[in-house]
Enzyme design. Structure first.
Site: not given
Ligand code: NCD
Length: 314
Positions: A53-54, A82, A103, A131
């Site tokens: 999703r993100t 590497k 991320r 997040h």
């Molecule tokens: C979340 C995350 O990555 O923190 N997912 C997301 O970005 N929608 C929640 C999760 O992984 O449980």
């Protein structure tokens, strides 16, 4: 001084949040007004952890603003394999792009990386830390369904490792909310987060519980989270709590008819599929809201004339 990077929701004032949500609502109603606004702009995607999703909603948002993305791809296929440091990776990719989305499995990685780059860097999840862009789409969804003031919300599941929970809890202290945190004792919010929340909001607004039952009837929103298996140091500890705090139609019999059920997704078994078709379920709508909200955020971060976010106080 304005801040270019978006690292935690602690940076965002109520005014900032309202600016983003109002603008996201405008773009949701008519995205065509910005279709060419960032033509030629490139967003660098650096995902050192899985994401559906993100990552895809950032990509969609950038393309809907007329720009494009450059994706580092998987760790397996990049120079990280590497032994390249994060600092070197972000310094190289900033030279190719106009903004970065990062991320990373390590808490604090986004703060560290942001110190090495001049282009805006957005934290798309740093380990069990924060997040903030998920929080913005969560707030957008809460505002659409229940309103952000005079809100009673239950946040349930893995409150220890769940970064979406930490970011959301901080952001909600800008509004008149009662936050109920529901989890097994071993997955309670980190004590420093509870301390901070008490500092930011009158302590009467923050309560911790080990059972949903006692608070469910009072809730406007129930925000359910996945147990973050990948963050447990010991698989046995995960097994002890796996499968706890699931909700199904029976559970929700005690809830208000107006209850909104949210989840950042992916879900494992926390919400029975039978809830999906009910009026309670807002989690797919929540995921869809990622696009207009990230369009608004990216446009604000990339435009010199409109700015959000104070200094990161971490
Ligand atoms: C979340 C995350 O990555 O923190 N997912 C997301 O970005 N929608 C929640 C999760 O992984 O449980």
């Amino acid at each position: 001084m304005r801040h270019d990077h978006l690292i935690t929701s602690k940076q965002l004032s109520r005014g900032d949040i309202e600016t983003v949500l109002d603008y996201a609502a405008e773009l949701d109603a008519d995205p065509s007004t910005v279709a060419d606004r960032h033509a030629g702009t490139l967003l660098g995607l650096l995902f050192f952890e899985p994401s559906t999703r993100t990552k895809m909603s950032f990509e969609t948002a950038m393309k809907r603003l007329g720009g494009d993305v450059v994706d580092m791809g998987s760790i397996e296929s990049s120079s990280v394999k590497k032994g390249e440091t994060l600092a070197d990776t972000v310094r190289v990719i900033e030279g190719y792009t106009d903004a970065l989305v990062l991320r990373h499995p390590k808490q604090g990685a986004a703060t560290m990386a942001s110190e090495f780059v001049d282009v805006p860097l957005v934290n798309a999840g740093d380990g069990a830390g924060h997040h903030p862009t998920q929080t913005m789409l969560d707030l957008y969804t809460i505002r659409e369904n229940a309103g952000l003031d005079d809100l009673t919300i239950g946040i349930m599941g893995d409150l220890k490792y769940g970064r979406t929970v930490h970011s959301l809890a901080y952001a909600l202290t800008n509004f008149d909310t009662r936050q109920h945190f529901i989890s097994p004792e071993s997955l309670q919010l980190p004590r420093e987060v509870v301390y901070d929340l008490h500092q930011r909001q009158d302590g009467t607004g923050i309560r911790e519980h080990d059972s949903l039952e006692e608070v469910l009837p009072s809730l406007d929103v129930l925000y359910v989270t996945r147990i973050q298996r990948e963050r447990f140091p010991d698989e046995n500890e995960y097994q002890k709590v796996a499968g706890e705090y699931q909700i199904d139609a029976d559970t929700l019999e005690a809830a208000s008819d107006e209850l909104t059920v949210m989840h950042p997704l992916p879900r494992v078994d926390e919400i029975a599929p039978e809830i999906d078709e009910t009026d309670y379920a807002a989690y797919f709508q929540q995921a869809h809201n990622g696009v207009p909200v990230r369009m608004a955020l990216l446009d604000l971060l990339l435009s010199d004339d409109k700015r959000i976010g104070g200094d990161d106080d971490e």
